[in-house]
Design a protein around this motif. Structure first.
Motif, PDB file in Angstrom:
ATOM      1  N   GLY A  24       0.811  -1.215   0.000  1.00 35.27           N
ATOM      2  CA  GLY A  24       0.000   0.000   0.000  1.00 35.27           C
ATOM      3  C   GLY A  24       0.841   1.259   0.000  1.00 35.27           C
ATOM      4  O   GLY A  24       0.578   2.200  -0.768  1.00 35.27           O
ATOM      5  N   PHE A  25       1.870   1.312   0.849  1.00 37.51           N
ATOM      6  CA  PHE A  25       2.724   2.499   0.891  1.00 37.51           C
ATOM      7  C   PHE A  25       3.520   2.650  -0.408  1.00 37.51           C
ATOM      8  O   PHE A  25       3.805   3.776  -0.841  1.00 37.51           O
ATOM      9  CB  PHE A  25       3.665   2.437   2.089  1.00 37.51           C
ATOM     10  CG  PHE A  25       3.009   2.819   3.385  1.00 37.51           C
ATOM     11  CD1 PHE A  25       2.605   4.123   3.598  1.00 37.51           C
ATOM     12  CD2 PHE A  25       2.803   1.888   4.385  1.00 37.51           C
ATOM     13  CE1 PHE A  25       1.996   4.494   4.790  1.00 37.51           C
ATOM     14  CE2 PHE A  25       2.193   2.242   5.575  1.00 37.51           C
ATOM     15  CZ  PHE A  25       1.782   3.544   5.778  1.00 37.51           C
ATOM     16  N   PHE A  26       3.886   1.532  -1.023  1.00 33.78           N
ATOM     17  CA  PHE A  26       4.574   1.608  -2.315  1.00 33.78           C
ATOM     18  C   PHE A  26       3.676   2.253  -3.368  1.00 33.78           C
ATOM     19  O   PHE A  26       4.113   3.116  -4.135  1.00 33.78           O
ATOM     20  CB  PHE A  26       4.982   0.208  -2.753  1.00 33.78           C
ATOM     21  CG  PHE A  26       5.353   0.103  -4.206  1.00 33.78           C
ATOM     22  CD1 PHE A  26       6.497   0.712  -4.688  1.00 33.78           C
ATOM     23  CD2 PHE A  26       4.549  -0.598  -5.087  1.00 33.78           C
ATOM     24  CE1 PHE A  26       6.838   0.622  -6.031  1.00 33.78           C
ATOM     25  CE2 PHE A  26       4.877  -0.685  -6.428  1.00 33.78           C
ATOM     26  CZ  PHE A  26       6.019  -0.075  -6.900  1.00 33.78           C
ATOM     27  N   LEU A  27       2.407   1.852  -3.389  1.00 37.30           N
ATOM     28  CA  LEU A  27       1.480   2.423  -4.361  1.00 37.30           C
ATOM     29  C   LEU A  27       1.218   3.897  -4.073  1.00 37.30           C
ATOM     30  O   LEU A  27       1.134   4.725  -4.986  1.00 37.30           O
ATOM     31  CB  LEU A  27       0.167   1.637  -4.353  1.00 37.30           C
ATOM     32  CG  LEU A  27       0.265   0.173  -4.804  1.00 37.30           C
ATOM     33  CD1 LEU A  27      -1.085  -0.517  -4.650  1.00 37.30           C
ATOM     34  CD2 LEU A  27       0.751   0.082  -6.246  1.00 37.30           C
ATOM     35  N   LEU A  28       1.103   4.246  -2.782  1.00 31.02           N
ATOM     36  CA  LEU A  28       0.846   5.639  -2.426  1.00 31.02           C
ATOM     37  C   LEU A  28       2.059   6.528  -2.692  1.00 31.02           C
ATOM     38  O   LEU A  28       1.903   7.712  -3.010  1.00 31.02           O
ATOM     39  CB  LEU A  28       0.452   5.739  -0.954  1.00 31.02           C
ATOM     40  CG  LEU A  28      -0.922   5.195  -0.575  1.00 31.02           C
ATOM     41  CD1 LEU A  28      -1.095   5.216   0.931  1.00 31.02           C
ATOM     42  CD2 LEU A  28      -2.030   6.008  -1.239  1.00 31.02           C
TER      43      LEU A  28
END
Length: 262
Positions: A24-28
């Motif tokens: 999730g943090f990678f996508l954000l």
């Protein structure tokens, strides 16, 4: 459901959450700035601290949460680097360009001086996007170099060897596995802590029962009070003799005997 099975399922759930958070943090990271990501990382760390403290059954869960968050941060950082490399490998155009200018990169945060190199195609048009980066002297002005260039001009051109994402992908996997390993180690420690507490509580209860038995038991005709060791399986004879001594009783002459003289 047994307590051990519940702990295993909890560890699996927390591990899945940690992996999902990395994704999730990678996508954000590719679409939002630090204004949103910093509060989310803080909330993520607080939630992990609560979950891992409960899993560890003591305060070491807080340290484990900090390590998991740190490993996740590094994994996201490597994933972000790999994203650019993979994108450049996928859509990059291999071209032969000429170095037309060199200048020192103004970024003060670098430990080693890095230089930017402006590139031009054979027809004289400049290669779109940010400048190629390398150490000084790597590419002399006028030198011909083969690079992967982004047709959209978003990504920095890279030499084919530098655009290989294998190392960064392995870095992502290594730090993700580290996060999972910390969760597994925390679950194991939690099981040990709970078992030790249960053993301590059971021992304390048996010692209390033994103390009451010695205090209230009637002595036989020879003045001895005898207790059965099978009723106190976790209490050693030495500890039983110590409890008896606290009550003013003396051990019998027979070594190892659970008979005590008033």
């Amino acid at each position: 459901m047994s307590r051990g099975r519940h702990r295993i399922l909890s560890a699996i759930g927390i591990g899945c959450y940690a992996l999902a958070a990395i994704v999730g943090f990678f996508l954000l990271a590719g679409h939002h700035g630090s204004g949103l990501l910093v509060p989310l990382w803080i909330a993520h760390g607080v939630l992990l601290a609560v979950l891992l403290t409960k899993l560890a059954a003591d305060e070491t869960g807080l340290s484990a949460a900090l390590v998991v968050v740190g490993a996740s941060l590094v994994a996201v950082y490597f994933a972000d680097l790999a994203r650019d490399d993979l994108t450049l490998e996928r859509r990059g155009e291999r071209i032969t360009a000429t170095v037309v200018r060199e200048w020192l990169d103004p970024n003060p945060g670098r430990e080693v001086d890095t230089y930017d190199y402006a590139l031009a195609r054979r027809d004289g048009t400049r290669v779109r996007g940010p400048a190629l980066q390398a150490r000084s002297g790597t590419f002399a002005v006028g030198r011909t170099v083969t690079v992967l260039a982004d047709p959209e001009g978003v990504l920095r051109p890279r030499t084919p060897g530098d655009a290989d994402a294998t190392g960064t992908v392995l870095g992502v996997g290594a730090f993700a596995l580290l996060a999972l390993g910390i969760v597994a180690a925390t679950a194991r420690r939690g099981a040990i802590v709970v078992r030790q507490r249960e053993e301590g509580a059971r021992l304390a209860e048996q010692e209390h029962t033994l103390r009451e038995a010695l205090r209230t038991a009637s002595a036989d005709v020879h003045g001895f009070v005898e207790v059965h060791p099978g009723h106190y399986p976790d209490v050693s004879h030495r500890r039983a003799a110590g409890i008896a001594g606290e009550l003013g009783l003396q051990p019998a002459d027979e070594p190892g005997s659970w008979r005590f003289r008033r």
